[in-house]
Design an enzyme around this catalytic site. Structure first.
Site, PDB file in Angstrom:
ATOM      1  N   CYS A 215      25.106   4.188   4.113  1.00 12.86           N
ATOM      2  CA  CYS A 215      23.808   4.826   4.660  1.00 12.86           C
ATOM      3  C   CYS A 215      23.184   5.728   3.911  1.00 12.86           C
ATOM      4  CB  CYS A 215      24.668   5.852   5.805  1.00 12.86           C
ATOM      5  SG  CYS A 215      25.640   6.968   5.342  1.00 12.86           S
TER       6      CYS A 215
ATOM      7  N   ASP B 243     -16.620   0.176 -11.488  1.00 19.09           N
ATOM      8  CA  ASP B 243     -17.191   0.066 -12.923  1.00 19.09           C
ATOM      9  C   ASP B 243     -18.093  -1.239 -12.861  1.00 19.09           C
ATOM     10  OD1 ASP B 243     -17.631   0.732 -15.645  1.00 19.09           O
ATOM     11  OD2 ASP B 243     -16.408  -1.029 -16.005  1.00 19.09           O
TER      12      ASP B 243
END
Length: 969
Positions: free
Chosen positions: A237, A651
């Site tokens: 767990c 770009d």
């Protein structure tokens, strides 16, 4: 007036000195006190940047240049805060600030600059000065002595260059006497032969390189170095995860650690030895082992998982085989109350059988809970052990001494212990089986690499294991075969399927000189290629490692679950105790029975297994699915950031365009011919890596023009280049560069507009101070740029184009793509500033680029996305790397990030709601309305079902498909 003393570089003679003197004499309020080839002293009221620009325009370098690594900057506002402080300083000429780096030039000292940044609340990362020492050694007689001394010198601040029985060479921040002391403590002697100590020299501001596009682009993916990956066992767990991480972090040399509950793995960064980490994990009560290579790790992981499923299924069947008949007996009217000697004996036998079940099928719960207790922690196993143990003990107490309990309280709960063990174990088995599917994408990548290769030696082809292949060997690739290692084709041609690496469905043609990559599949032709990168150096191996690292990382959202999980189990135990007390003191009779049922049910239903699996399951599947789509993700944090992006900055060169410019037009304004114009421009540009330079040089080569040697070559970032050819002073660049050098370009205005309106970039050539011509260079748009931009706009994203091109050229290209927001004529160091500006407007920005100039902007944006064929620097600065050079990959990455984050939130919501509602119901808040308590058996089934639900929901991401909006213009 201020007196300023600055170092000079590249000033070779008095003629250069006189040029600087003449240039500075033109500046107002500037008086030269002293100047030579190494230093300049002036008295000036002129802004320092004007002084710098005047000198650098002549091709010389001036002042101090610092690149200081920064920490503590979290956003664009932090960057703006530093920029504001530096802008008020008269001793700073230029600066470029990102969240990671301060790039500053001026007359300011490094200490003063550091003090400014620290005063604002940020930190400058300092690196100790390194020295190089050579020593003569005595007393070493064999290889064991050398190994002993090597171990003693293996420290963080010592880099061993060479070592043998007689000599030692190191780089270190220690003194030579400290090294000698270490050697003496080991039992040997050392004497210094040379000490080479770096001298403090001024760091001169260098022109930034322009964007470069490799002639044969091949992305280099560099996963983080110094990492160890371990396979774990015993984790059940989120509390176990927290315990293991705590144990590992306590080991000396560990920088950071990520434990993945979904894969049961731990990824550790730092200098710690694997053995020390494994011992720490074992001391914490868990198991760990290391596998050196991906193939071995994968096989071992599969073996562990198969064994886990097999063991859980066997235990579940045994437990349910006992529990189901007992539950059926109670449901269909059978008595489970001790009301006679016969029932006492019968249920006593059943109790002993149940005990045998608990110590066999359920033993892991009790063993793990005892280990947790010994290490002062509580886990899921603690809750199960307490719940089932309490039910069995209560039942045996009733069997052994029924007279101690009221008649109504003489109920036994052996079936609850058996059914809880059976249902939870069955849930673990189904969860493990579902977990095995989460790494399918990674396994398919590993399967790509064949285990053998055909080696060509002395004209013969011999099939050898992949481990025998070394760099430099010649390999044969037959039709239908997979490429074994990265290499370069030396003979033949064929089409290769690279879809599993790049996500690009179309096969790629390969011929002599092209690169092939491990894992890609040959189609029909036969190739002969030279091995270049093997083993862990192949691109496939680096991709696998990067994917594995990303799958082990955690987004910020996971910290909430981790924080809650660390205190969850102890909190549940407190709630169970309070519940038991409330029922015992205030509940109806028989209070002891109600107390037992309520407390046990709270313990069982609250197991935080689903909470621990919620995030890592989604991340593991999401990162794997991204790899299948040709998207490499550095960490899960980037996915969370990408999910909230609203602005994409693109770009132009190499991103929206092909990155392969061509000369398309020219105009001449003196007596040069077209060939001479191209010849001079190409001769000047042959030393540059700028894509526009490549276009001019390639044009000259196609015309078979001879290139002249050049001298005094200088590159001016974002402006142009200069140099001398055949005793002619040449300038090549944009209009700003011409204006700075007082070149009259008015006669070219009309031609400039004509070229720019074609979407081409005009470049001026000046010869001996006079405009000679203009060259038009066009970089064609990618075929899918329009559809990709349209797709992003349809996703509600604001698309911005960023370029250093002229405004007219940029507007023409933007109009073709349907982009309304255009920022043109941006110098390389201004790209990051544009990102900051958008962030200050409240935008969450993704920057897409591929050049060196894009690196600061990629790092500054919330999310940096590098085109895979770009430069290494750009890829290292980005959080996402697109292996296929298509802008659709940007949209795919953002869509998948949103889907993954949504999946994580669904899992966390389900886990939180399950526990938030389940615990009160188990405690009995509905008892006044229904008159009954939730059975511990139903609680066990619900807990198992919650884990299975989380795992199944995460696996839905494997079915993710990007939106199909690929419409060509």
């Amino acid at each position: 007036m201020n007196t300023i003393t600055l170092p000079l570089a590249n000033v070779r003679c008095m003629r250069c000195v006189n040029k600087i003197r003449d240039a500075l004499s033109l500046l107002p309020d500037t008086q030269i006190i002293d100047i030579n080839t190494e230093q300049l002293t002036v008295s000036a009221d002129t802004p320092l940047n004007a002084l710098f620009d005047a000198i650098t325009a002549l091709g010389y370098q001036v002042g101090y240049h610092y690149q200081l690594p920064l920490t503590g900057l979290s956003c664009g506002r932090c960057v703006a805060k530093i920029e504001h402080a530096l802008s008020e300083r008269h001793d700073i000429a230029h600066f470029n600030i990102s969240k990671q780096l301060a790039d500053v030039s001026g007359s300011i000292s490094e200490q003063a600059l550091t003090d400014i940044i620290v005063a604002l609340g940020y930190q400058v990362v300092t690196t100790p000065t390194q020295h190089h020492y050579d020593f003569s050694l005595t007393g070493l007689s064999c290889g064991k002595c050398v190994a002993k001394l090597t171990t003693a010198l293996t420290l963080d601040n010592i880099e061993i260059i060479t070592i043998d029985k007689n000599n030692l060479s190191v780089n270190t921040s220690l003194t030579d006497n400290e090294i000698i002391a270490i050697v003496a403590a080991t039992g040997y002697q050392a004497t210094t032969t040379t000490i080479l100590q770096p001298q403090p020299i001024p760091l001169i501001d260098q022109p930034l390189a322009s964007e470069s596009i490799a002639s044969d682009p091949e992305p280099i993916i560099s996963p983080q170095e110094n990492s160890i990956q371990l396979l774990l066992s015993g984790l059940t767990c989120a509390s176990c995860v927290a315990s293991v991480e705590k144990a590992i972090k306590a080991v000396d040399g560990v920088d950071s650690v990520n434990v993945n509950l979904a894969e049961r793995t731990a990824l550790i960064y730092g200098q710690a030895s694997s053995q020390a980490v494994i011992e720490a994990i074992q001391q914490a009560g868990y198991g760990a082992e290391q596998s050196e290579d991906d193939q071995t790790r994968r096989i071992r992981q599969q073996q562990q998982n198969q064994q886990t499923v097999k063991t859980h299924m066997r235990n579940a069947i045994i437990a349910l085989a006992l529990g189901v008949p007992m539950m059926a007996w109670g449901v269909f009217g059978g008595s489970m109350v001790i009301d006679s000697t016969t029932s006492q004996i019968s249920w006593g036998i059943v109790g002993l059988i149940t005990l045998a079940l608990l110590v066999t099928a359920g033993k892991d719960f009790y063993i793990n809970s005892w280990k947790a207790f010994c290490h002062h922690r509580a886990t899921m196993d603690t809750l199960v052990a307490l719940g089932t143990g309490a039910a069995w003990l209560f039942s045996m107490a009733v069997v052994i001494a029924p007279d101690m309990f009221p008649l109504a309280a003489r109920h036994v709960y052996f079936e609850a212990s058996a059914m809880i063990i059976g249902l939870i174990t069955l849930g673990h088995a189904l969860e493990a089986r579902a977990r095995s599917r989460t790494s399918k994408a990674l396994e398919r990548l590993i399967d790509l690499q064949p285990q053998t290769a055909i080696v060509v030696e002395n004209g013969q082809e011999i099939e050898r294991p992949l481990s025998d292949v070394i760099a430099g060997m010649t390999l044969r690739l037959k039709p239908g075969a997979k490429v074994a290692v990265d290499g370069c084709v030396i003979d033949g041609n064929s089409y290769l399927d690279e879809s599993m690496l790049t996500g690009e469905p179309l096969a790629v043609h390969k011929k002599s000189g092209d690169h092939v990559r491990a894992g890609t599949i040959n189609q029909q032709g036969s190739l002969l290629f030279k091995a270049e990168h093997i083993g862990s150096d192949t691109m496939l191996a680096r991709i696998i490692q990067l994917v594995r690292q990303a799958q082990s990382s955690k987004p910020a959202l996971a910290r909430l679950a981790d924080t809650i999980s660390s205190v969850f189990v102890p909190s549940v135990m407190i709630i169970a105790i309070l519940t038991a007390m409330a029922w015992y003191y205030f509940g109806p009779q028989p209070a002891s029975v109600y107390m037992l049922v309520a407390a046990t049910t709270v313990l069982i239903i609250a197991c935080p297994c689903a909470l621990g699996l919620a995030t890592p399951m989604s991340v593991t599947v999401g990162v794997g699915r991204a790899a299948e789509l040709g998207i490499l993700i550095k960490d899960a944090e980037a996915m969370q950031q990408a999910a909230s992006i609203d602005t994409v900055v693109l770009d132009k060169t190499g991103t929206l365009t092909e990155g392969k410019p061509q000369v398309v037009d020219y105009k001449i304004y003196n007596t040069l011919s077209r060939e001479q114009l191209i010849q001079l421009a190409a001769s000047l540009e042959q030393g540059s890596e700028h894509p526009l330079a490549n276009a001019i040089v390639e044009s000259a080569r196609q015309q078979q023009l001879q290139l002249y040697p050049h001298s005094n070559f200088m590159a001016y970032s974002g402006l142009g280049v200069s140099g001398t050819i055949e005793q002619q002073q040449l300038l090549l660049g944009n209009a700003k560069f011409m204006n700075q050098n007082e070149i009259n370009i008015s006669q070219a205005e009309t031609d400039f507009d004509v070229i720019a309106n074609q979407g081409a970039t005009p470049v001026y050539l000046a010869q001996n101070g006079i405009l000679a011509g203009i060259i038009g260079i066009s970089d064609p748009l990618r075929k899918d740029s329009y559809s990709a931009v349209k797709r992003m706009q349809n996703m509600g994203l604001n698309v911005v184009m960023l370029t250093g091109d002229s405004v007219k050229t940029a507007q023409v290209i933007a109009a073709k793509l349907g982009i309304s927001d255009v920022v043109a004529e941006v110098l390389p160091d201004g790209k990051a500033a544009q990102i900051t500006l958008l962030q200050q407007q409240g935008k969450r920005v993704a920057m897409v680029g591929d050049g060196i100039n894009d690196a600061p902007a990629l790092a500054l944006a919330e999310v940096g996305i590098a085109m895979g064929s770009g430069t290494d620097v750009a890829i290292e600065s980005a959080q996402f790397t697109l292996m296929r050079h298509s802008l659709h990959g940007v949209a795919d990455a953002l869509e998948l990030s949103k889907a993954t984050l949504r999946n994580i939130k669904e899992n966390l919501f389900g886990a939180f709601i399950y526990n938030t509602l389940g615990i009160p119901i188990a405690a009995g808040v509905l008892f006044p309305l229904t008159g009954t308590l939730l059975s511990p058996v139903i609680a066990g089934a619900a807990m198992a079902l919650s884990s299975i639900t989380v795992v199944s929901n995460a696996n839905r991401l494997r079915l993710f498909k990007p939106s199909q909006q690929h419409q060509e213009k």
